[in-house]
Design a protein around this motif. Structure first.
Motif, PDB file in Angstrom:
ATOM      1  N   HIS A  84      10.546  70.418  -1.618  1.00 51.81           N
ATOM      2  CA  HIS A  84       9.288  69.780  -1.239  1.00 51.81           C
ATOM      3  C   HIS A  84       9.290  68.299  -1.632  1.00 51.81           C
ATOM      4  CE1 HIS A  84       7.361  73.998  -1.714  1.00 51.81           C
ATOM      5  NE2 HIS A  84       7.566  73.769  -0.432  1.00 51.81           N
ATOM      6  N   ASP A 123      11.657  66.175   0.487  1.00 52.71           N
ATOM      7  CA  ASP A 123      11.037  65.855   1.779  1.00 52.71           C
ATOM      8  C   ASP A 123       9.969  64.776   1.617  1.00 52.71           C
ATOM      9  OD1 ASP A 123      12.638  67.667   3.062  1.00 52.71           O
ATOM     10  OD2 ASP A 123      11.074  69.177   3.383  1.00 52.71           O
ATOM     11  N   ARG A 144       9.562  61.109   3.495  1.00 48.86           N
ATOM     12  CA  ARG A 144       8.330  60.646   4.148  1.00 48.86           C
ATOM     13  C   ARG A 144       7.860  59.314   3.574  1.00 48.86           C
ATOM     14  NH1 ARG A 144       5.245  65.005   6.361  1.00 48.86           N
ATOM     15  NH2 ARG A 144       6.744  66.447   7.291  1.00 48.86           N
ATOM     16  N   ILE A 186       3.089  68.830   2.094  1.00 51.49           N
ATOM     17  CA  ILE A 186       4.198  69.419   2.856  1.00 51.49           C
ATOM     18  C   ILE A 186       4.284  70.921   2.582  1.00 51.49           C
ATOM     19  CG2 ILE A 186       6.721  69.479   3.036  1.00 51.49           C
ATOM     20  CD1 ILE A 186       6.637  66.417   2.522  1.00 51.49           C
ATOM     21  N   THR A 242       1.480  72.761   4.433  1.00 51.47           N
ATOM     22  CA  THR A 242       1.754  72.845   5.872  1.00 51.47           C
ATOM     23  C   THR A 242       2.805  73.909   6.157  1.00 51.47           C
ATOM     24  OG1 THR A 242       1.190  70.517   6.222  1.00 51.47           O
ATOM     25  CG2 THR A 242       2.572  71.572   7.891  1.00 51.47           C
ATOM     26  N   GLU A 243       3.865  73.950   5.358  1.00 48.35           N
ATOM     27  CA  GLU A 243       4.917  74.938   5.571  1.00 48.35           C
ATOM     28  C   GLU A 243       4.401  76.357   5.359  1.00 48.35           C
ATOM     29  OE1 GLU A 243       8.137  73.792   3.023  1.00 48.35           O
ATOM     30  OE2 GLU A 243       8.925  72.355   4.491  1.00 48.35           O
ATOM     31  N   ALA A 289       6.096  69.891   9.411  1.00 48.11           N
ATOM     32  CA  ALA A 289       6.551  69.642   8.045  1.00 48.11           C
ATOM     33  C   ALA A 289       8.046  69.731   7.868  1.00 48.11           C
ATOM     34  CB  ALA A 289       5.879  70.625   7.077  1.00 48.11           C
TER      35      ALA A 289
END
Length: 237
Positions: free
Chosen positions: A19, A22, A26, A186, A189-190, A234
């Motif tokens: 997470h 990622d 972003r 993130i 969303t996942e 995501a």
């Protein structure tokens, strides 16, 4: 940087290094992962805290000096140049780190006393295991407590280290709060996407994959990552 060095563990709870990696992508923050060989001695161990660097030259005194300077929640970042022909950390150093309130250790090198480390319970991430300790003593490097090298990365007290079963990640301490917030978004969303897959809605449908293929046919420069950003996905391409 957080004045309470134990705070990162609380912020990292409920997240994974994936997470946060990622989130770095972003946010435009370099993704700095330790080499994949650096793994938890015991599966399931996690840690988060400020980097406490120590460069090894064959003697444990550098670790004891680092621990003597540590704050509760720090993570001892041991740099033995990635060597796997000798163990630079064993159970006594780990017990000392635990007694001093450290969050754990990351070893760019090898450890030994595996059963004892598991019994102590303080998270240790290491690149290798071997029964032999150092066979030679080199001159201590200048600035041995100022920074540590981990694979291609140099880290110091301005960095946080995050580690779990996926590996070890370094992030700038002054960007950690923003990155943790973004990583949480993130993750959420996942989780929603996973729930929708379980309910029968494919990920392709959720992400408008058919629309992406049609758009890419009209514009070969369109990337899936750009499409995901447009639809709020995501995952990365």
């Amino acid at each position: 940087m957080d004045t309470d060095h134990r705070a990162p563990a609380g912020r990292f709870a409920g997240l994974t290094t994936a997470h946060v990696a990622d989130a770095c992508l972003r946010a435009g923050v370099p993704v700095r992962c330790a080499p994949a060989a650096v793994r938890p001695v015991v599966a399931g161990w996690r840690l988060a805290g400020r980097v406490l660097p120590a460069r090894h030259a064959g003697s444990v005194d550098v670790f004891l000096e680092a621990i003597d300077r540590a704050s509760a929640g720090d993570v001892l970042m041991v740099d033995d140049g990635g060597r796997t022909d000798r163990a630079c950390v064993g159970d006594l150093v780990v017990r000392e780190a635990r007694a001093a309130g450290l969050a754990g250790l990351v070893v760019w090198g090898a450890h030994r006393d595996t059963a004892d480390l598991a019994a102590v319970g303080l998270p240790v991430f290491s690149a290798a295991v071997t029964p032999t300790g150092p066979l030679e003593l080199d001159p201590p490097p200048a600035g041995a407590l100022d920074s540590a090298r981990v694979g291609p990365w140099t880290v110091d007290a301005r960095d946080l280290v995050l580690a779990d079963d996926d590996g070890v990640l370094f992030v700038p301490a002054d960007a950690a709060s923003e990155l943790f917030d973004l990583a949480g978004s993130i993750r959420d969303t996942e989780r929603r996407q996973a729930d929708r897959i379980a309910a029968g809605e494919s990920l392709r449908a959720q992400l408008g994959f058919g629309d992406y293929l049609a758009a890419r046919a009209a514009d070969a420069t369109l990337t899936f990552r750009a499409h995901l950003r447009a639809v709020g996905g995501a995952i990365e391409e």
